[in-house]
Each structure stands twice: as C-alpha cells, then as structure tokens.
Design a protein around this motif. Structure first.
Motif, PDB file in Angstrom:
ATOM      1  N   ILE A 153      -1.866   5.278   5.480  1.00 43.60           N
ATOM      2  CA  ILE A 153      -2.954   6.257   5.507  1.00 43.60           C
ATOM      3  C   ILE A 153      -3.709   6.163   4.185  1.00 43.60           C
ATOM      4  O   ILE A 153      -3.237   5.524   3.240  1.00 43.60           O
ATOM      5  CB  ILE A 153      -2.415   7.684   5.755  1.00 43.60           C
ATOM      6  CG1 ILE A 153      -1.503   8.116   4.597  1.00 43.60           C
ATOM      7  CG2 ILE A 153      -1.670   7.755   7.076  1.00 43.60           C
ATOM      8  CD1 ILE A 153      -1.029   9.555   4.709  1.00 43.60           C
TER       9      ILE A 153
ATOM     10  N   LEU B 106      -4.495  10.808   0.562  1.00 49.95           N
ATOM     11  CA  LEU B 106      -3.635  11.622   1.427  1.00 49.95           C
ATOM     12  C   LEU B 106      -2.163  11.268   1.236  1.00 49.95           C
ATOM     13  O   LEU B 106      -1.297  12.146   1.202  1.00 49.95           O
ATOM     14  CB  LEU B 106      -4.040  11.425   2.888  1.00 49.95           C
ATOM     15  CG  LEU B 106      -5.448  11.911   3.262  1.00 49.95           C
ATOM     16  CD1 LEU B 106      -5.737  11.606   4.721  1.00 49.95           C
ATOM     17  CD2 LEU B 106      -5.588  13.403   2.982  1.00 49.95           C
ATOM     18  N   SER B 107      -1.902   9.968   1.094  1.00 55.52           N
ATOM     19  CA  SER B 107      -0.525   9.528   0.883  1.00 55.52           C
ATOM     20  C   SER B 107       0.046  10.119  -0.402  1.00 55.52           C
ATOM     21  O   SER B 107       1.169  10.625  -0.432  1.00 55.52           O
ATOM     22  CB  SER B 107      -0.480   7.999   0.833  1.00 55.52           C
ATOM     23  OG  SER B 107       0.836   7.550   0.644  1.00 55.52           O
TER      24      SER B 107
ATOM     25  N   LEU C 179      -0.999  12.751  -2.041  1.00 57.02           N
ATOM     26  CA  LEU C 179      -0.962  14.214  -2.031  1.00 57.02           C
ATOM     27  C   LEU C 179       0.206  14.764  -1.232  1.00 57.02           C
ATOM     28  O   LEU C 179       0.792  15.779  -1.608  1.00 57.02           O
ATOM     29  CB  LEU C 179      -2.266  14.771  -1.462  1.00 57.02           C
ATOM     30  CG  LEU C 179      -3.507  14.647  -2.334  1.00 57.02           C
ATOM     31  CD1 LEU C 179      -4.714  15.249  -1.627  1.00 57.02           C
ATOM     32  CD2 LEU C 179      -3.291  15.327  -3.675  1.00 57.02           C
ATOM     33  N   PHE C 180       0.550  14.081  -0.142  1.00 53.86           N
ATOM     34  CA  PHE C 180       1.514  14.669   0.784  1.00 53.86           C
ATOM     35  C   PHE C 180       2.808  13.870   0.940  1.00 53.86           C
ATOM     36  O   PHE C 180       3.895  14.438   0.866  1.00 53.86           O
ATOM     37  CB  PHE C 180       0.858  14.858   2.155  1.00 53.86           C
ATOM     38  CG  PHE C 180      -0.339  15.765   2.115  1.00 53.86           C
ATOM     39  CD1 PHE C 180      -0.198  17.121   1.876  1.00 53.86           C
ATOM     40  CD2 PHE C 180      -1.613  15.246   2.277  1.00 53.86           C
ATOM     41  CE1 PHE C 180      -1.302  17.963   1.812  1.00 53.86           C
ATOM     42  CE2 PHE C 180      -2.732  16.070   2.218  1.00 53.86           C
ATOM     43  CZ  PHE C 180      -2.583  17.433   1.984  1.00 53.86           C
TER      44      PHE C 180
ATOM     45  N   SER D  43      -0.799  14.350  -7.563  1.00 53.18           N
ATOM     46  CA  SER D  43      -0.485  15.382  -6.581  1.00 53.18           C
ATOM     47  C   SER D  43      -0.521  16.738  -7.257  1.00 53.18           C
ATOM     48  O   SER D  43      -0.093  16.892  -8.407  1.00 53.18           O
ATOM     49  CB  SER D  43       0.894  15.136  -5.980  1.00 53.18           C
ATOM     50  OG  SER D  43       1.281  16.245  -5.185  1.00 53.18           O
TER      51      SER D  43
ATOM     52  N   TYR E 160     -15.333  11.674  -3.147  1.00 47.23           N
ATOM     53  CA  TYR E 160     -13.935  11.221  -3.056  1.00 47.23           C
ATOM     54  C   TYR E 160     -13.292  11.169  -4.442  1.00 47.23           C
ATOM     55  O   TYR E 160     -12.191  11.691  -4.657  1.00 47.23           O
ATOM     56  CB  TYR E 160     -13.914   9.850  -2.395  1.00 47.23           C
ATOM     57  CG  TYR E 160     -12.542   9.267  -2.137  1.00 47.23           C
ATOM     58  CD1 TYR E 160     -11.716   9.793  -1.160  1.00 47.23           C
ATOM     59  CD2 TYR E 160     -12.098   8.164  -2.868  1.00 47.23           C
ATOM     60  CE1 TYR E 160     -10.472   9.246  -0.900  1.00 47.23           C
ATOM     61  CE2 TYR E 160     -10.848   7.609  -2.614  1.00 47.23           C
ATOM     62  CZ  TYR E 160     -10.044   8.154  -1.634  1.00 47.23           C
ATOM     63  OH  TYR E 160      -8.814   7.608  -1.393  1.00 47.23           O
TER      64      TYR E 160
ATOM     65  N   GLN F 241     -12.130  14.359  -6.306  1.00 45.92           N
ATOM     66  CA  GLN F 241     -10.797  14.863  -5.981  1.00 45.92           C
ATOM     67  C   GLN F 241      -9.742  14.252  -6.905  1.00 45.92           C
ATOM     68  O   GLN F 241      -8.746  14.889  -7.244  1.00 45.92           O
ATOM     69  CB  GLN F 241     -10.464  14.560  -4.519  1.00 45.92           C
ATOM     70  CG  GLN F 241     -11.442  15.136  -3.511  1.00 45.92           C
ATOM     71  CD  GLN F 241     -11.708  16.604  -3.739  1.00 45.92           C
ATOM     72  OE1 GLN F 241     -10.777  17.422  -3.818  1.00 45.92           O
ATOM     73  NE2 GLN F 241     -12.983  16.966  -3.872  1.00 45.92           N
TER      74      GLN F 241
END
Length: 392
Positions: free
Chosen positions: A74, A78-79, A81-82, A103, A134, A137
């Motif tokens: 992914i 996202l990878s 962060l989660f 993160s 992007y 962030q």
C-alpha cells in the motif's frame, strides 16, 4: 531484569524501497541497508520492513540473521502510519527508522524519520498541488519523531526555518557513492565498445542523469548545449522522458536539436557506471537539490562536472565543480566551454573531483546512522525495559 545496555538494540528499518521504489530513494535505501548489515558489529538485531511482493526475493537475498517483516504493498504514507507501528509493537522493536513518513502513534520504540528533503516548502512551483499536499503530511508527522536524519546542512537549515523540529533533534548524514563508479581506464575496450553500440554513443558527449522534470531545469541545459555547436559534441540525457516536461520537447523540436540529443530512457545500473565514465563532461543544471548525488558519481568516474550554484550543490561539490547560474544558458555554456577548451583545467577538475568524491561513502553514512541510533537510544530518559515489550 537485565539492564537495557546488556542487550542488543532491536532496530527496525523501513526498507520497502530496497528492491523497487522512486529511483533516488531506491539507491539510498539499498546502499544504506547493505552497509548497515555489513557493519553491524553485534550491537543490533536488524528487522527489515519489506513489501510482500518481494518475499521470495528478500528471503533468498538477505542473511538469515536479518529478520524480515513483510507488509502489503500500500502507499508508503499509509503503511508507515498504520502497519509499521503495529509490527514495531509485535516484534518489540526498540528503534525504528522510517523513510520520509513517520507515525503519529504513541509507541514504545524511539522513532527516527529519515527525510531526504523538504524542498517543496520553499519551491512549491516545482511540484504538483497533489504532491505538495502529500508531502505536507510528511512534515506533520515528522514533528512527532524523536529525531530526524536529513542529507545536507542545506536541508537541515530549511527544516529549522520551517520549524519542523529543533536543531538538536535534526542530524545530517551525507549520502555515499557506490564503489562501482570508477574511471574509464578501469574498463576493458570490449565493454566500452558494447556500451557505445547499445546507446549509439558519439565520440564526445555531455551527460545528464536524473529525472526529466521542471525542477531539473533541462531546458536551460539544452539551450546551453545549442550554444556549443563548434565543439562537435552531443548531449545524452539518461532519464525517462515521460512527456511531463513539454517545454523541453518543444524547444528541442523548434530548434532542430533532436539529432544531437540522445534520450536513453531508463538505464540499468550495470550500464550506468560506464555511461558516466565514458562521458566528456557531466552537467547538472537543477534549480534545487537536497543533496545531488549524480555529480559526485560523475566525479568518482573522473569526469569533470558543471552544476548549478543553488541549494546543496556548493556544499556537496566543494571546489571540485564549476558552478553555473541555472537561469542563464549563456553562463552555463561558458562554464562547459571552459572545460572543453582548456585541457589543463579539464585534468585539474577531473583530479579534484576524484578527491572530492572520496569524502563520501555509504559505509561512512551507515556507521554514522548506527552511531546516532546508539546514542539516541542510550540517551532517552525513562526508556521502558526491553522485557516489557513482546518478544517473538
């Protein structure tokens, strides 16, 4: 309970770009990970986070004592962060080195964000609105990191000016240069001839290596090249022309230069080393760079370089390069012509370039990162005992 200093530090490395990724990011991650593995002296237990589509390749490639943690493919943000925080907790990792995106999750692990550059903060005109959104962030989550590693003092200063993190929490680690970059005299004649045939190389050529976009300022380089006709030299652009830089295509077509410029497209690593070494002069006209590795790669090959006088270029290239105004084709052409017309200057800059390149190595960069990790881990107050974290 044992003291934490009696245990190996469990270091997690975001290595999703090791086998594939943005070209510059792939080069950095691959070389740093290789050197960190080579120079691990027993202080560290290494965990690499790898995209699961490379599971078989990674399992065969890395030593058995390197732990591999596979993640679904992914987007990197996202990878990180989660998924990465969850795996960090599951594997009881002590220190985590993120690529760009850290993160915001509270975690037992010490979080270090390796941020290559934040050029978009000062130069949003070189990025699409989507890219700026992007990357913003990235800055948001960088503020939650315990430390940031960046790649030049120029970038550290930019981060400080934008209050990304405090000065004592931002460290500079310069990139290195792969040892496979070497002068033309190191190659056999048949290898040189094969490369010349493959890419239809002329006897003399100016070389650019990198992305083909507005920030790299290739229009000015091509304008400068058009002023050097008397030298019977061609221009080789080693980078994929995706058509996203229409000003470049238009200038080449309008000025009848297509027959004098070779677009190689993507060049495999094994070809790239010799493509550099075979060049007459390396040109890097970029408006803005966080580091700028290609000029150093050319220097290590004994090829003199002309670079722009902006951002990190003077810091990285020192006195070995000739510097040009990226807004002036005439100034850039004049600097290139100095090298083409003066054999003594050419040889002097070739020697200075080799000496400058020797100051940078991936081994040095890896050892500096490992030292930073050790010091940051040892200095963190009230760090939880390792036994309180899950151990698999």
């Amino acid at each position: 309970m044992n003291n934490i200093h009696d245990q190996r530090i469990r270091v997690g490395i975001d290595a999703k770009w090791y086998f594939d990724g943005p070209p510059s990011g792939h080069v950095v991650v691959k070389n740093l990970v290789d050197e960190i593995i080579k120079n691990n002296d027993g202080r560290f237990e290494l965990y690499l986070f790898i995209t699961d589509k490379f599971k078989q390749q990674a399992s065969l490639h890395f030593p058995i004592y390197v732990k591999l943690v596979f993640l679904p493919g992914i987007p990197n943000m996202l990878s990180n962060l989660f998924l990465v925080p969850v795996m960090t907790f599951i594997y009881g990792i002590d220190v985590l080195l993120f690529q760009n995106f850290g993160s915001a999750w509270p975690a037992l692990a010490l979080k270090i964000a390796y941020i290559h550059d934040v050029l978009f903060l000062d130069h949003p005109e070189y990025y699409t609105p989507g890219e700026v959104t992007y990357f913003k962030q990235m800055i948001r989550f960088a503020a939650k990191a315990d430390k940031i590693i960046t790649i030049s003092n120029s970038e550290k200063q930019r981060m400080l000016e934008h209050n990304v993190l405090s000065s004592n929490n931002i460290d500079v680690v310069y990139h290195g240069i792969n040892e496979k970059f070497k002068p033309l005299s190191s190659y056999q004649p048949d290898a040189i001839e094969a490369l010349e045939d493959k890419y239809k190389l002329p006897q003399k050529y100016l070389l650019y290596v990198g992305r083909v976009n507005i920030r790299k300022n290739l229009v000015t380089l091509v304008r400068a090249f058009a002023l050097l006709k008397q030298h019977n030299i061609k221009l080789v652009i080693a980078g994929k022309n995706t058509g996203a830089y229409p000003q470049l295509d238009s200038f080449i077509a309008d000025n009848g230069l297509a027959g004098d410029i070779i677009f190689t497209g993507h060049v495999p690593e094994d070809d790239l080393y010799l493509l550099y070494a075979r060049a007459t002069v390396f040109c890097f006209p970029s408006y803005a760079e966080g580091f700028g590795l290609p000029p150093l790669e050319a220097m290590q090959c004994g090829v003199p370089v002309v670079v722009s006088n902006r951002t990190a270029m003077p810091e990285v290239c020192g006195t070995a390069a000739l510097y040009a105004d990226p807004d002036s084709a005439e100034n850039m052409a004049g600097k290139i012509e100095l090298l083409l017309a003066d054999a003594d200057l050419y040889q002097m800059k070739a020697k200075q370039g080799i000496a400058q390149a020797r100051k940078f190595s991936w081994k040095k960069a890896a050892n500096e990162i490992l030292t930073l990790i050790t010091e940051a881990y040892a200095g963190r107050k009230n760090y939880p005992k390792a036994e309180t974290q899950p151990r698999l």
